[in-house]
Design a protein around this motif. Sequence first.
Motif: not given
Length: 228
Positions: A36-41, A113-124
Amino acid sequence: MARGGQALARVAVIVRAGAAPLWWLGLTAAAAGALLPGLTGRRIGLLSGAALFLVTAAAVATVRRGRHTRLIAGATRAARADFLQDRAVTVRLWRRSRRWWLLGAFLAALASSFALPGAGGLWLAGAGAGLWLRAGWLGRLERTEETLWWVPVDRLGAGPAGRTPRRTRATANGAAANGAGSAENGPREHRPTGHRPMGPRPVGPGSAGYRSTGIAAGDAAPGGARRR
């Protein structure tokens, strides 16, 4: 000992039980979110996720080490009447009692990921890596002391729905644990026949003091991995 028999679960196995689900669910959420491109890219999202991964892994690996150390220092020898819960049973009960929490965390990581792509998954995934690191730290202590630490299953605390854990039947299948005492006071291994919702925190406020056995007791190696 005068104490009645108790089912004991390995501390390192409990700590390690959540590592694999968090790791793989996190990586799956991160891979899906990166599409996803997300809000921040994607670039900012993945860089933020990498930072979250490192911070979370370090935090989870070091949290409550002092509490672990204090409980280890006050550990008492397991009694002959105590039963050692199999590694597979401990892992299965931990994951089964937290399946909805794990699903919720996975969905939340995907949604982020709609806001920060991939960030939540990497946190988990970082939380899973941190649990592996903490279990490894416990394993090094176990090898150094040539001692394994256990906690009574019935005192791990209420399950995720706040229910008191139910008693389950157990059958003995092993001999006395190595180093846990004489042939008359060593713990036995067992496989519970029922299902017990199990608390996640071997160092939490509901946990009892640790029990100790010799390094060869049970079916899990130091650190909670399978014996080879």
